[in-house]
Design a protein around this motif. Sequence first.
Motif, PDB file in Angstrom:
ATOM      1  N   LYS A 227       0.834  -1.200   0.000  1.00 20.95           N
ATOM      2  CA  LYS A 227       0.000   0.000   0.000  1.00 20.95           C
ATOM      3  C   LYS A 227       0.871   1.253   0.000  1.00 20.95           C
ATOM      4  CE  LYS A 227      -3.295   0.057   3.070  1.00 20.95           C
ATOM      5  NZ  LYS A 227      -3.972  -0.218   4.355  1.00 20.95           N
ATOM      6  N   LYS A 228       1.945   1.232   0.788  1.00 24.02           N
ATOM      7  CA  LYS A 228       2.829   2.394   0.866  1.00 24.02           C
ATOM      8  C   LYS A 228       3.681   2.542  -0.393  1.00 24.02           C
ATOM      9  CE  LYS A 228       3.074   2.197   5.898  1.00 24.02           C
ATOM     10  NZ  LYS A 228       3.910   1.857   7.064  1.00 24.02           N
ATOM     11  N   LYS A 230       2.656   2.490  -3.303  1.00 29.22           N
ATOM     12  CA  LYS A 230       1.850   3.219  -4.290  1.00 29.22           C
ATOM     13  C   LYS A 230       1.829   2.531  -5.662  1.00 29.22           C
ATOM     14  CE  LYS A 230       2.584   7.668  -2.032  1.00 29.22           C
ATOM     15  NZ  LYS A 230       3.115   9.032  -2.171  1.00 29.22           N
ATOM     16  N   GLY A 231       1.411   1.263  -5.634  1.00 25.45           N
ATOM     17  CA  GLY A 231       1.174   0.577  -6.906  1.00 25.45           C
ATOM     18  C   GLY A 231       2.355  -0.167  -7.472  1.00 25.45           C
ATOM     19  N   LYS A 232       3.534  -0.084  -6.851  1.00 24.80           N
ATOM     20  CA  LYS A 232       4.670  -0.839  -7.360  1.00 24.80           C
ATOM     21  C   LYS A 232       4.396  -2.328  -7.223  1.00 24.80           C
ATOM     22  CE  LYS A 232       8.210   2.619  -6.290  1.00 24.80           C
ATOM     23  NZ  LYS A 232       9.425   2.906  -5.491  1.00 24.80           N
TER      24      LYS A 232
END
Length: 289
Positions: A227-228, A230-232
């Motif tokens: 979540k932290k 950011k989509g990685k």
Amino acid sequence: MPARAYWQGQIKLALVSIPVEIYPATKSGPAISFRQIHEPSGKPIHYDKVVSGIGPVDRDEIFKGYEISKGNYVLLDQEEIESVKIESRKTLDLVQFVDADAIDVLYYEKPYFVVPADDLAEEAYAVLRDALRQTKKVGLGQLSVRGREQLVSLKPCGRGLVLEVLRYAYEVNKAQSYFRGLPGDEADPEMLDLAISIIEKRTAPFEPEEFHDRYVDALHRLIDKKKKAKGKRIIEDVDDEPTGAKAGNVIDLMAALKKSAGSGKSATTKSAAAKAKPKKAAASKRKSA
């Protein structure tokens, strides 16, 4: 207390009937469930009922089949299956009593709390509870729930009673088939004493809240990292604990037991020595200055 009971009825002891309600004594843990996702679109994947060579089929064309030989099935529709279900009864007859330790742990499946249905039932409930406790017996019966018949036991638990669903004999594997080849000779007395010493040192009251499902905890941490991120799609995995020695290492059992039994003393000695070394080094530096 939950709003809805798992079962409501009467426990019957000879001519005495005790109105009770049964509630689950356990609940599901913090399991994490996943759905299959189509990565390019980010949408969930659905499943269709298909037949090889035909494709999707209607639900009303689907029957349940019991395979009697390779590729041959006896077909049953839902009405036929419903017709053989056991009629739910509102009475649990205690038909037999056994010693409390007579039931192997392998037979216990799921516990439920049993409580009196009303104030009028409390006296008879207490009599049954205390009678089971004083005789050190467990009551046995069969409970009809949702079309099936369950083998159950009833025993005292604190101020109340606990009902436990038991497995039938055909659901339990015989231990002898697994343990037959193991040596039956008694263990080496010296090794046995060391093992007992280790057990006694580590004996403490059971506190279940001290234990956690580390796999579930690790999944939560991984999800938080994602979540932290950011989509990685890929993030670095950091081990929380160093890996120990390889399981394939061959060790001397007696040496390992002795080391384990004396680990408290040796650890204290090493710690004291480690603290003393810096002081000596510092003293030598002052002298040279």
